[in-house]
Design an enzyme around this catalytic site. Structure first.
Site, short mmCIF file in Angstrom:
data_model
loop_
_atom_site.label_atom_id
_atom_site.label_comp_id
_atom_site.label_asym_id
_atom_site.label_seq_id
_atom_site.Cartn_x
_atom_site.Cartn_y
_atom_site.Cartn_z
N LYS A 173 0.52 3.86 3.38
CA LYS A 173 -0.56 3.56 2.92
C LYS A 173 -1.13 2.20 3.67
O LYS A 173 -2.23 1.75 3.86
CB LYS A 173 -1.04 3.80 1.73
CG LYS A 173 -1.23 5.29 1.35
CD LYS A 173 -1.87 5.80 -0.01
CE LYS A 173 -0.91 5.70 -1.09
NZ LYS A 173 -1.24 6.35 -2.38
N GLU B 223 -1.68 7.68 -6.03
CA GLU B 223 -2.45 6.47 -6.37
C GLU B 223 -3.66 6.42 -5.67
O GLU B 223 -3.58 6.25 -4.48
CB GLU B 223 -1.43 5.13 -6.29
CG GLU B 223 -2.29 3.92 -6.71
CD GLU B 223 -1.31 2.56 -6.54
OE1 GLU B 223 -0.25 2.77 -6.10
OE2 GLU B 223 -1.96 1.74 -6.97
N ARG C 36 11.17 12.16 1.49
CA ARG C 36 9.89 12.05 1.77
C ARG C 36 9.67 12.51 3.19
O ARG C 36 10.88 12.63 3.87
CB ARG C 36 9.31 10.61 1.54
CG ARG C 36 10.14 9.68 2.64
CD ARG C 36 9.72 8.48 1.81
NE ARG C 36 8.26 7.89 2.10
CZ ARG C 36 7.29 7.53 1.17
NH1 ARG C 36 7.76 7.55 -0.01
NH2 ARG C 36 6.36 7.36 1.52
P1 ATP Z 1 2.84 4.57 0.07
O1 ATP Z 1 4.29 4.10 0.01
O2 ATP Z 1 2.35 4.46 1.52
O3 ATP Z 1 1.79 3.67 -0.83
P2 ATP Z 1 2.93 6.26 -2.00
O4 ATP Z 1 4.04 7.37 -2.02
O5 ATP Z 1 3.09 5.22 -3.17
O6 ATP Z 1 2.69 5.80 -0.57
P3 ATP Z 1 1.36 7.78 -3.92
O7 ATP Z 1 -0.08 7.90 -3.85
O8 ATP Z 1 2.28 7.05 -4.90
O9 ATP Z 1 1.68 7.09 -2.45
O10 ATP Z 1 1.90 9.22 -3.71
C1 ATP Z 1 1.78 10.30 -4.35
C2 ATP Z 1 3.00 11.27 -4.32
O11 ATP Z 1 3.06 11.62 -2.93
C3 ATP Z 1 4.05 10.83 -4.71
O12 ATP Z 1 4.57 11.69 -5.58
C4 ATP Z 1 4.92 10.52 -3.45
O13 ATP Z 1 6.35 10.50 -3.86
C5 ATP Z 1 4.51 11.49 -2.65
N1 ATP Z 1 4.47 11.04 -1.35
C6 ATP Z 1 3.95 9.99 -0.72
N2 ATP Z 1 4.19 9.88 0.56
C7 ATP Z 1 5.11 11.07 0.86
C8 ATP Z 1 5.71 11.51 2.04
N3 ATP Z 1 5.84 10.85 3.09
N4 ATP Z 1 6.59 12.72 1.98
C9 ATP Z 1 6.52 13.31 0.97
N5 ATP Z 1 5.78 12.94 -0.20
C10 ATP Z 1 5.25 11.71 -0.40
MG MG Z 2 3.41 5.16 -4.80
#
Ligand code: ATP
Ligand code: MG
Length: 566
Positions: A274, A38, A264
């Site tokens: 984020k 995102e 994760r």
């Molecule tokens: P946040 O929860 O901090 O907003 P997010 O997971 O919503 O982060 P996205 O931009 O939606 O962030 O993530 C894009 C991809 O990266 C998703 O498939 C998510 O599962 C993966 N991802 C995000 N954080 C991690 C992590 N700590 N370890 C592994 N994969 C991750």
């Molecule tokens: Mg997300």
């Protein structure tokens, strides 16, 4: 990176096992994955795990990986984030080629599909407020309650949904919901919201829309539109999978992707949310998203972490189904491993003290040959100027040394790396009594750092010619969070911020060849650590970030872990 088929991936894990079986058994002819950020922030080391997995699997099995922006919430998304994400994925070493997608490109199709659900009696417009919807939803132990609007006719819902799209209603006044089961044990199936009204400008679609699909309604259908075979996401989406499947089963989608969840990445001393990273930036705890202390890919890059080290780390931690926390020292170990092989050695003095060689001719300069990397003879040598006045590190000298201090002291001889042996004879102080100069003599017979009589000083120091050294700023870093588990035990996470996470040292010196350094190239300043020139550098006024010290603490951490387990 090339994407030729490799039927035998180097490593395996449950995801790769599933993909291999699907190909073997003919469920799929090829594998298509996607990385779906995102654009509401910069990518971090957790994303790197997902990028290495999604692009890695596609590469190893001869398929491809899409980069898809999950841009369904215009209130938090920005073009700056889109640009940084593209740059960071490329920097990490992956290429989506022609496969660049935006969920927003599917807005029209998703809208059509929402109308299909309404027509089929599987979705309705709800007039409850957000608070009421929450109340009606029930809890983990109690079923929810049907909305009074749940049974309004398909015609009425269609009409209202069209008017929602046309902008007739204010934010929050109505939503479109799926009609599934308000008593479902899985709360995600209790008539989840498909669309909400947001009168917000979107970075890509501008003001074309004022209704936006939720993540759940956009994600699986975008997967289907793009022909994704394996939709890999993190564990928190496991409970969303029945909903993911429900949409795909109830809509005329062009393909049938499947979702698989993996753990994760969590890292000690690090926050990977984020929302928190945005606060660190906005509230001025750090210099920006790319601050060298941030766990963002742009921060790690600025800090001097090579992409190879991050990819190696991702391979080391592997992919599992159960959540765990990885020691940040393991990431540092992977990075040191790469840097030890590749970083050129250079001299720098962070806390200089003048060393004067009394028997070295005034005005004379000679160039000494110094190896660029003892680990890699092909890196060659360089010539470093040597003169009567040198800088050495202040803490390499002690006037009254304790037993185990082997470096320079009055009356003692040490080796200057690749240069000569020097012996200290006198300490010069200023009016306040502070040591300002060390008077020494050198042995001209030890040129290159070896004595014909075979005597070996106990210490070898780094040094710089005072006549040619370039002044530099050096930034020393420690963990951004003091505690291994920031915010644990009910503490405020921001109270765990390390007030000494950055120390800026001015009045340092580097070799002449580092006066106008290549930004982003990491070198080893001998005995001090790995350092990377910061973009704040100007020609003749470089600034260096310490990437890591030389000491690898991973072995200690592992030993500690074994002890704890016993
Ligand atoms: P946040 O929860 O901090 O907003 P997010 O997971 O919503 O982060 P996205 O931009 O939606 O962030 O993530 C894009 C991809 O990266 C998703 O498939 C998510 O599962 C993966 N991802 C995000 N954080 C991690 C992590 N700590 N370890 C592994 N994969 C991750
Ligand atoms: Mg997300």
């Amino acid at each position: 990176m090339n994407t030729h088929a490799n039927p035998q991936p180097e490593r395996t894990d449950f995801i790769r096992d599933i993909v291999a079986a699907d190909l073997r058994e003919g469920h799929h002819q090829t594998v298509v994955t996607r990385f779906p950020p995102e654009p509401n922030g910069y990518l971090h080391i957790g994303h790197a795990k997902s990028i290495c997995l999604n692009f890695g699997v596609a590469q190893e099995f001869g398929g491809h990986c899409n980069l898809r922006f999950d841009d369904t919430n215009p209130q938090k998304e920005e073009q700056e984030y889109i640009d940084s994400i593209e740059a960071d994925v490329r920097w990490l070493g992956f290429d989506w080629g022609e496969y660049l997608y935006f969920a927003s490109d599917n807005f029209e199709q998703l809208y059509e599909w929402a109308l299909v659900l309404i027509r089929d009696g599987k979705a309705y417009v709800d007039d409850l407020s957000a608070d009421e919807i929450r109340e009606y939803r029930g809890t983990l132990t109690e079923p929810g309650t049907d909305s009074p609007w749940r049974d309004r006719s398909a015609e009425e819902s269609s009409d209202l949904f069209a008017r929602m799209r046309a902008g007739e209603f204010p934010n929050g006044s109505r939503v479109l919901r799926a009609k599934i089961d308000m008593a479902a044990p899985n709360i995600n199936l209790r008539d989840p919201i498909l669309y909400r009204i947001l009168h917000s400008e979107h970075p890509r679609t501008g003001d074309a829309w004022c209704v936006y699909p939720t993540y759940d309604f956009a994600h699986g259908q975008s997967d289907a539109i793009e022909g994704i075979t394996h939709s890999l996401c993190t564990l928190e989406f496991q409970d969303h999978r029945p909903l993911y499947d429900w949409f795909l089963e109830n809509l005329p989608v062009p393909s049938r992707p499947h979702q698989y969840e993996f753990a994760r990445l969590n890292l000690t001393h690090t926050v990977l949310s984020k929302r928190v990273l945005l606060r660190l930036v906005n509230e001025g705890y750090v210099r920006g998203w790319d601050d060298a202390r941030m766990p963002t890919l742009s921060g790690l890059r600025r800090r001097g972490f090579p992409a190879q080290g991050i990819r190696d780390f991702a391979a080391m931690i592997g992919v599992a189904r159960a959540d765990s926390v990885v020691e940040v020292e393991m990431l540092e170990h992977a990075v040191r491993d790469v840097l030890n092989r590749t970083a050129l050695r250079r001299f720098a003095v962070v806390d200089p003290i003048k060393l004067v060689i009394e028997n070295y001719p005034e005005g004379q300069t000679e160039e000494l040959e110094v190896p660029n990397n003892p680990e890699d003879p092909s890196a060659g040598t360089r010539r470093v100027p040597f003169t009567r006045e040198l800088w050495i590190e202040h803490d390499d000298f002690m006037e009254d040394p304790p037993k185990k201090f082997f470096r320079l002291a009055p009356g003692r001889e040490v080796r200057l790396r690749s240069a000569y042996f020097v012996t200290c004879h006198e300490v010069v102080r200023d009016g306040e009594g502070a040591i300002v100069e060390l008077r020494c003599t050198y042995d001209p017979g030890t040129r290159g750092g070896a004595a014909p009589d075979g005597r070996r000083p106990k210490a070898t120091l780094h040094w710089l010619s005072a006549a040619t050294a370039v002044p530099a700023e050096v930034r020393l870093y420690e963990h951004l969070f003091v505690d291994a588990f920031p915010g644990a035990d009910g503490r405020d996470l921001f109270d765990d911020i390390n007030p000494e996470s950055e120390t800026v040292r001015t009045g340092c010196f580097v070799e002449p060849c580092m006066g106008d350094p290549e930004i982003g190239r990491t070198v080893q300043f001998e005995r001090l650590g790995y350092f990377c020139a910061d973009p704040d550098s100007a020609p003749g006024a470089p600034a260096f970030n310490r990437t890591l010290t030389l000491r690898d603490t991973w072995a200690r951490v592992q030993a500690q872990g074994r002890q704890d387990a016993e």
